[in-house]
Design a protein around this motif. Sequence first.
Motif, PDB file in Angstrom:
ATOM      1  N   ARG A  16     -12.849   5.597   2.636  1.00  0.00           N
ATOM      2  CA  ARG A  16     -11.699   5.592   3.271  1.00  0.00           C
ATOM      3  C   ARG A  16     -11.194   4.418   3.635  1.00  0.00           C
ATOM      4  O   ARG A  16      -9.884   4.208   3.266  1.00  0.00           O
ATOM      5  CB  ARG A  16     -11.732   6.592   4.795  1.00  0.00           C
ATOM      6  CG  ARG A  16     -12.304   7.914   4.754  1.00  0.00           C
ATOM      7  CD  ARG A  16     -12.125   8.721   6.121  1.00  0.00           C
ATOM      8  NE  ARG A  16     -13.135   8.240   7.168  1.00  0.00           N
ATOM      9  CZ  ARG A  16     -14.239   8.568   7.035  1.00  0.00           C
ATOM     10  NH1 ARG A  16     -14.498   9.514   6.155  1.00  0.00           N
ATOM     11  NH2 ARG A  16     -15.069   8.303   7.817  1.00  0.00           N
ATOM     12  N   ALA A  20      -7.644   3.403   1.977  1.00  0.00           N
ATOM     13  CA  ALA A  20      -6.444   2.807   2.751  1.00  0.00           C
ATOM     14  C   ALA A  20      -5.778   1.597   2.304  1.00  0.00           C
ATOM     15  O   ALA A  20      -4.767   1.147   2.389  1.00  0.00           O
ATOM     16  CB  ALA A  20      -7.142   2.651   4.409  1.00  0.00           C
ATOM     17  N   ALA A  23      -3.785   2.183  -0.465  1.00  0.00           N
ATOM     18  CA  ALA A  23      -2.642   2.675  -0.189  1.00  0.00           C
ATOM     19  C   ALA A  23      -1.479   1.850   0.465  1.00  0.00           C
ATOM     20  O   ALA A  23      -0.481   1.826   0.265  1.00  0.00           O
ATOM     21  CB  ALA A  23      -2.962   3.823   0.874  1.00  0.00           C
ATOM     22  N   GLU A  24      -2.108   0.873   1.226  1.00  0.00           N
ATOM     23  CA  GLU A  24      -1.326  -0.148   1.788  1.00  0.00           C
ATOM     24  C   GLU A  24      -0.708  -0.981   0.933  1.00  0.00           C
ATOM     25  O   GLU A  24       0.578  -1.310   0.892  1.00  0.00           O
ATOM     26  CB  GLU A  24      -2.120  -0.959   2.992  1.00  0.00           C
ATOM     27  CG  GLU A  24      -1.728  -1.992   3.825  1.00  0.00           C
ATOM     28  CD  GLU A  24      -2.214  -2.799   4.639  1.00  0.00           C
ATOM     29  OE1 GLU A  24      -1.802  -3.933   5.246  1.00  0.00           O
ATOM     30  OE2 GLU A  24      -3.383  -2.451   4.682  1.00  0.00           O
ATOM     31  N   VAL A  28       1.893   3.591  -0.232  1.00  0.00           N
ATOM     32  CA  VAL A  28       2.073   5.218  -0.133  1.00  0.00           C
ATOM     33  C   VAL A  28       0.861   5.643   0.818  1.00  0.00           C
ATOM     34  O   VAL A  28       0.251   4.831   1.447  1.00  0.00           O
ATOM     35  CB  VAL A  28       1.636   5.807  -1.491  1.00  0.00           C
ATOM     36  CG1 VAL A  28       2.662   5.106  -2.582  1.00  0.00           C
ATOM     37  CG2 VAL A  28       0.240   5.164  -2.111  1.00  0.00           C
ATOM     38  N   SER A  29       0.673   6.926   1.192  1.00  0.00           N
ATOM     39  CA  SER A  29      -0.130   7.450   1.833  1.00  0.00           C
ATOM     40  C   SER A  29      -1.771   7.559   1.379  1.00  0.00           C
ATOM     41  O   SER A  29      -1.723   7.544   0.129  1.00  0.00           O
ATOM     42  CB  SER A  29       0.251   8.749   2.344  1.00  0.00           C
ATOM     43  OG  SER A  29       0.198   9.741   1.203  1.00  0.00           O
ATOM     44  N   ILE A  30      -2.809   7.775   2.001  1.00  0.00           N
ATOM     45  CA  ILE A  30      -4.020   7.943   1.443  1.00  0.00           C
ATOM     46  C   ILE A  30      -4.100   8.968   0.707  1.00  0.00           C
ATOM     47  O   ILE A  30      -4.599   9.375  -0.372  1.00  0.00           O
ATOM     48  CB  ILE A  30      -5.096   7.998   2.588  1.00  0.00           C
ATOM     49  CG1 ILE A  30      -4.942   6.531   3.285  1.00  0.00           C
ATOM     50  CG2 ILE A  30      -6.396   8.337   2.064  1.00  0.00           C
ATOM     51  CD1 ILE A  30      -6.255   6.484   4.442  1.00  0.00           C
ATOM     52  N   SER A  31      -3.181  10.213   0.983  1.00  0.00           N
ATOM     53  CA  SER A  31      -3.203  11.766   0.334  1.00  0.00           C
ATOM     54  C   SER A  31      -2.642  11.234  -1.064  1.00  0.00           C
ATOM     55  O   SER A  31      -3.470  12.003  -1.999  1.00  0.00           O
ATOM     56  CB  SER A  31      -2.650  12.832   1.048  1.00  0.00           C
ATOM     57  OG  SER A  31      -1.285  12.194   1.409  1.00  0.00           O
ATOM     58  N   THR A  32      -1.726  10.433  -1.320  1.00  0.00           N
ATOM     59  CA  THR A  32      -1.118  10.071  -2.505  1.00  0.00           C
ATOM     60  C   THR A  32      -2.401   9.459  -3.382  1.00  0.00           C
ATOM     61  O   THR A  32      -2.387   9.886  -4.521  1.00  0.00           O
ATOM     62  CB  THR A  32       0.334   9.341  -2.253  1.00  0.00           C
ATOM     63  OG1 THR A  32       1.085  10.092  -1.572  1.00  0.00           O
ATOM     64  CG2 THR A  32       0.725   9.030  -3.767  1.00  0.00           C
ATOM     65  N   THR A  47       5.241   5.999  -9.156  1.00  0.00           N
ATOM     66  CA  THR A  47       4.078   5.751  -8.320  1.00  0.00           C
ATOM     67  C   THR A  47       2.840   5.845  -8.586  1.00  0.00           C
ATOM     68  O   THR A  47       1.849   5.136  -8.255  1.00  0.00           O
ATOM     69  CB  THR A  47       4.266   7.015  -6.964  1.00  0.00           C
ATOM     70  OG1 THR A  47       5.570   6.696  -6.326  1.00  0.00           O
ATOM     71  CG2 THR A  47       3.350   6.809  -5.751  1.00  0.00           C
TER      72      THR A  47
END
Length: 348
Positions: A16, A20, A23-24, A28-32, A47
């Motif tokens: 995770r 993270a 994503a940062e 974008v989001s972690i789900s992306t 993206t």
Amino acid sequence: MTTVSEESRTQGADTRAKLADVAERAGVSISTVSKVLNGRAGVSVDTRERVTGILHDEQYNRRGGAQPPSLLLELVCHALDSPWMVEVVVGVERVARENGMSLVVTGMKDRRPGEGWIEGVLQRRPTGVIFVITDIPKANQHQLRSHGIPFVIVDPEGDPAQDVPAIGSANWMGGFLATRHLIELGHTRIATLGGPVHFLAATARLSGYRAALAGAGLTEPHGYSPRGEFSHEAGAAAARVLLMRDDPPTALFAASDMQALGAYEAARELGLRVPDDVSVVGYDDLQVAQWAGPPLTTVRQPLTEMAEEATRLVLRLRAEPQLKSTRLELATSLVVRHSTAAPTAGRA
């Protein structure tokens, strides 16, 4: 009750944290990021390319380490029903069978993998992917690399980046050998049926043709090097125009055997005989070249051997990810049959 070991908790937390971080960086989001990793839809092309680039830079590994690959090789190609592609499939399948592996063949409508292709590949987790005369989007390259799936291109369409493994052949020398053969027979009006403008191999063959002419002190008349698809239809259309000129060539060098066979058809339509009225040289040495009437003189491109070397290379890349030598060019040679002869006195 299900229990979770401390090691599993730690691995999940580490994963995770890494997701993270990616994503940062990508904004974008972690789900992306998770969607990109698993090849799922719902992510824009820009993206997806940004995220896969970061994953590659970070050398991201999934929880618990990389998943083991399937005993499977994936071959991605265009024009699956062509005689040219059949010889490539034979080479890949032979090496796959020797290594106890299965083969998945994906045919494309054009020379670029479709949108849904990469998702299927990531789910199948092949040992490696072999592309044939195709353009691999950078986003797909990043995705394959981030999942530890090596890939190799056979006879690349353009000039791939230095970090893209590729197997080709000596196209310049092939064009040179074909043209020099016609010059040695006494031909001075030699035209070429060139391949597509955007194909690196076709451009190299054309360059070899011109080098042989220049070396013999011959000039290339305007319009003597039309370019088109590597097809029977394109060869027939181009040869027809050339042979109807006021200054028709006495010899034709075609950038593919299929174009050469198209030239045969154009000659027959115009009441010309091969090689009495016009000599023809092809390129590839497909099986059909031996069965033509007359049997076709051609440049042998070792297609099956190229496919075999590409398959061996992708297996080595799986075993040795840091392998540096990932480019190979195999030799071409001239196969003389009965479609070439000295020009007759009248036509010369």
